[in-house]
Write a protein that holds these residues in place. Sequence first.
Motif, PDB file in Angstrom:
ATOM      1  N   PHE A 219       0.838  -1.203   0.000  1.00 56.26           N
ATOM      2  CA  PHE A 219       0.000   0.000   0.000  1.00 56.26           C
ATOM      3  C   PHE A 219       0.873   1.252   0.000  1.00 56.26           C
ATOM      4  N   TYR A 220       1.874   1.292   0.899  1.00 54.90           N
ATOM      5  CA  TYR A 220       2.721   2.482   0.987  1.00 54.90           C
ATOM      6  C   TYR A 220       3.704   2.582  -0.183  1.00 54.90           C
ATOM      7  N   ASP A 221       4.120   1.437  -0.705  1.00 54.58           N
ATOM      8  CA  ASP A 221       4.965   1.480  -1.902  1.00 54.58           C
ATOM      9  C   ASP A 221       4.221   2.134  -3.058  1.00 54.58           C
ATOM     10  N   THR A 222       2.928   1.820  -3.167  1.00 50.80           N
ATOM     11  CA  THR A 222       2.111   2.422  -4.228  1.00 50.80           C
ATOM     12  C   THR A 222       1.985   3.932  -4.015  1.00 50.80           C
ATOM     13  N   LEU A 223       1.765   4.343  -2.760  1.00 48.62           N
ATOM     14  CA  LEU A 223       1.668   5.772  -2.475  1.00 48.62           C
ATOM     15  C   LEU A 223       2.947   6.509  -2.863  1.00 48.62           C
TER      16      LEU A 223
ATOM     17  N   ARG B 129       5.179   5.642  -5.084  1.00 48.28           N
ATOM     18  CA  ARG B 129       5.319   5.705  -6.548  1.00 48.28           C
ATOM     19  C   ARG B 129       4.470   6.825  -7.125  1.00 48.28           C
ATOM     20  N   ARG B 130       3.371   7.140  -6.451  1.00 49.66           N
ATOM     21  CA  ARG B 130       2.503   8.221  -6.916  1.00 49.66           C
ATOM     22  C   ARG B 130       2.992   9.591  -6.436  1.00 49.66           C
ATOM     23  N   ARG B 131       4.066   9.619  -5.639  1.00 52.09           N
ATOM     24  CA  ARG B 131       4.716  10.856  -5.174  1.00 52.09           C
ATOM     25  C   ARG B 131       3.721  11.778  -4.468  1.00 52.09           C
ATOM     26  N   VAL B 132       3.001  11.192  -3.497  1.00 50.70           N
ATOM     27  CA  VAL B 132       2.014  11.965  -2.753  1.00 50.70           C
ATOM     28  C   VAL B 132       2.708  12.939  -1.804  1.00 50.70           C
TER      29      VAL B 132
ATOM     30  N   PRO C 217      -0.172  15.733   3.318  1.00 52.52           N
ATOM     31  CA  PRO C 217      -1.611  15.617   3.582  1.00 52.52           C
ATOM     32  C   PRO C 217      -2.230  14.375   2.937  1.00 52.52           C
ATOM     33  N   ALA C 218      -1.828  14.081   1.694  1.00 52.91           N
ATOM     34  CA  ALA C 218      -2.361  12.898   1.012  1.00 52.91           C
ATOM     35  C   ALA C 218      -1.910  11.628   1.721  1.00 52.91           C
ATOM     36  N   LEU C 219      -0.695  11.630   2.219  1.00 45.58           N
ATOM     37  CA  LEU C 219      -0.171  10.473   2.949  1.00 45.58           C
ATOM     38  C   LEU C 219      -0.972  10.251   4.238  1.00 45.58           C
ATOM     39  N   ALA C 220      -1.298  11.336   4.930  1.00 49.81           N
ATOM     40  CA  ALA C 220      -2.087  11.220   6.155  1.00 49.81           C
ATOM     41  C   ALA C 220      -3.506  10.736   5.848  1.00 49.81           C
ATOM     42  N   ARG C 221      -4.107  11.250   4.761  1.00 52.06           N
ATOM     43  CA  ARG C 221      -5.462  10.828   4.393  1.00 52.06           C
ATOM     44  C   ARG C 221      -5.495   9.330   4.078  1.00 52.06           C
ATOM     45  N   ALA C 222      -4.519   8.887   3.302  1.00 48.98           N
ATOM     46  CA  ALA C 222      -4.480   7.469   2.934  1.00 48.98           C
ATOM     47  C   ALA C 222      -4.286   6.598   4.169  1.00 48.98           C
ATOM     48  N   SER C 223      -3.456   7.049   5.090  1.00 49.36           N
ATOM     49  CA  SER C 223      -3.179   6.268   6.304  1.00 49.36           C
ATOM     50  C   SER C 223      -4.408   6.195   7.196  1.00 49.36           C
ATOM     51  N   ALA C 224      -5.145   7.319   7.316  1.00 50.33           N
ATOM     52  CA  ALA C 224      -6.356   7.322   8.136  1.00 50.33           C
ATOM     53  C   ALA C 224      -7.402   6.378   7.545  1.00 50.33           C
ATOM     54  N   GLY C 225      -7.519   6.376   6.218  1.00 47.71           N
ATOM     55  CA  GLY C 225      -8.459   5.468   5.579  1.00 47.71           C
ATOM     56  C   GLY C 225      -8.062   4.024   5.772  1.00 47.71           C
ATOM     57  N   LEU C 226      -6.773   3.724   5.678  1.00 45.58           N
ATOM     58  CA  LEU C 226      -6.293   2.356   5.843  1.00 45.58           C
ATOM     59  C   LEU C 226      -6.496   1.877   7.276  1.00 45.58           C
ATOM     60  N   ALA C 227      -6.149   2.736   8.245  1.00 47.38           N
ATOM     61  CA  ALA C 227      -6.240   2.338   9.652  1.00 47.38           C
ATOM     62  C   ALA C 227      -7.645   2.474  10.218  1.00 47.38           C
ATOM     63  N   GLU C 228      -8.515   3.209   9.502  1.00 52.28           N
ATOM     64  CA  GLU C 228      -9.886   3.455   9.949  1.00 52.28           C
ATOM     65  C   GLU C 228      -9.933   4.178  11.296  1.00 52.28           C
ATOM     66  N   CYS C 229      -9.017   5.120  11.455  1.00 48.59           N
ATOM     67  CA  CYS C 229      -9.021   5.990  12.630  1.00 48.59           C
ATOM     68  C   CYS C 229      -8.212   7.239  12.278  1.00 48.59           C
ATOM     69  N   VAL C 230      -8.206   8.214  13.150  1.00 44.66           N
ATOM     70  CA  VAL C 230      -7.460   9.445  12.893  1.00 44.66           C
ATOM     71  C   VAL C 230      -5.956   9.131  12.816  1.00 44.66           C
TER      72      VAL C 230
ATOM     73  N   VAL D  98       8.932  11.804   1.890  1.00 45.77           N
ATOM     74  CA  VAL D  98       8.212  12.973   1.367  1.00 45.77           C
ATOM     75  C   VAL D  98       8.874  14.258   1.827  1.00 45.77           C
ATOM     76  N   PHE D  99       9.259  14.309   3.100  1.00 43.97           N
ATOM     77  CA  PHE D  99       9.903  15.509   3.624  1.00 43.97           C
ATOM     78  C   PHE D  99      11.230  15.764   2.908  1.00 43.97           C
ATOM     79  N   GLU D 100      11.972  14.692   2.648  1.00 37.54           N
ATOM     80  CA  GLU D 100      13.249  14.854   1.953  1.00 37.54           C
ATOM     81  C   GLU D 100      13.038  15.377   0.538  1.00 37.54           C
ATOM     82  N   ARG D 101      11.952  14.958  -0.097  1.00 33.29           N
ATOM     83  CA  ARG D 101      11.701  15.363  -1.478  1.00 33.29           C
ATOM     84  C   ARG D 101      11.125  16.764  -1.571  1.00 33.29           C
ATOM     85  N   TYR D 102      10.181  17.089  -0.671  1.00 31.18           N
ATOM     86  CA  TYR D 102       9.456  18.355  -0.808  1.00 31.18           C
ATOM     87  C   TYR D 102       9.725  19.361   0.305  1.00 31.18           C
TER      88      TYR D 102
END
Length: 344
Positions: free
Chosen positions: A24-28, A30-33, A36-49, A119-123
Amino acid sequence: MEALVERLSGLDPQVDGVIRVVMFYDTLMRRRVDLPALARASAGLAECVAGIRLHSTGRVIRVAPDGANASGPPAPASTTAPVVLDEEEIGTVWLERPGPPGPLDEAVLDRLAIAAAAVFERYGPERTTMADPALVELVISPGADEAARARALRLLGFAADLPVRVAAVRSPLPLDRIGTLVCPGRPVKAAPVADVGVILATTLDAARFPAGVRAGVGAAERPDHAWREARTALRFTGTREPVVRYEDLGALALLARIPSGAARDNADVAAIARLAGNPDELNTLDAYCATGSLRQAADRLHLHHSSVARRLDQLAKTLGIDLTEPAGLTRARLALTMWRLLDD
C-alpha cells in the motif's frame, strides 16, 4: 509479489496483512504523494485518525478516516512512531484509535514514518540550520514585497501562522551552533548578511547565547522591523552586557538615531574618546556608571574602594564632570554609551 503474499499468508494470516500494508505504501510513494495525502491514505487504511507532526516547522496534520481534517482536540495517541531522516528525528506519526491498538497498527506506523521521511526529503525545506543568505536577506529587507517575504519564509521552513524572532549576531562561533542553542527543537535558520550574522527563529531564548557572542534581539512582529531593532540593540552590546533585547532599551534606543558627527562633536563624548587609550580608567568609569556605587564598582573591578575613589577623582577632573552628583553620573553614562555607539 502477489504470489509471495499468497504463499506467506498460508503460513501466517497476519503476514498477509503486513505485506499488503507494505505494498500500500509502496504504491503511495510511486505516486509521489505529499504529506496531507499520505495522512489521508493512512487514516483510511487504519480506519481511525492519523497524524503527522514535523519538528522543524511545528506543522501538524490530523486526518479522520473519511479524509477530512480531524476537528476538535487530539485524542490520546494509541500508537506513535518517530520520523527519522539521516539518523535525526524530524517528526512524529501516530494513530488515534479508541481502545487498544489494532494488530497491524505497528506496521502501518512503521511504513507511514518511512514514507513521511521520504516525502519531507523530497518536498520539505532544508533541514540544516544554515540557510541561503539570499532568502534570509529577502525576509529581513525593508523593501521586500510582502508576498515575496512570505514565500521566502515558507521556503525556509517557517509556517505562516508562527511568529518569527530576529537576532543580529557577531561571534567567533559558527552561526548554526548558536541557532540551535538559542532555539532548541524549534524552527531556526541562520545566515551571514554583510558583516552581521542573522538568526531567524520561532522562539528565541536570549539567556542561551553562549559566552563570547554579542547579540541584539528585535521585538517587532514584522521581520524587517525586528531586524532593524536587532541591529540597533547589537550596537548597545559590550563586554559587560553582550546580549541586549531591543524592548529593554526603552528611550535609550533614541541615542542610536543621533548622527555620528554630532556625537563626536559633543564635549562629553570627546572626553570619553580620549580615555580609550587607558583601559583601566575606562573600565573604572564603566563599572561606576553601571553600579552607581563606589563600593560596588570596587567589587566588580576586584580593587580596594580607596583605589577606585582615587581613579574616580582623576576621572572627574579629566572629564570635567562631577561624578558624585546624579546629573554628572547621568552625563557620564550617556557619553559612555554614545562613544560606544560610534564604534558600530
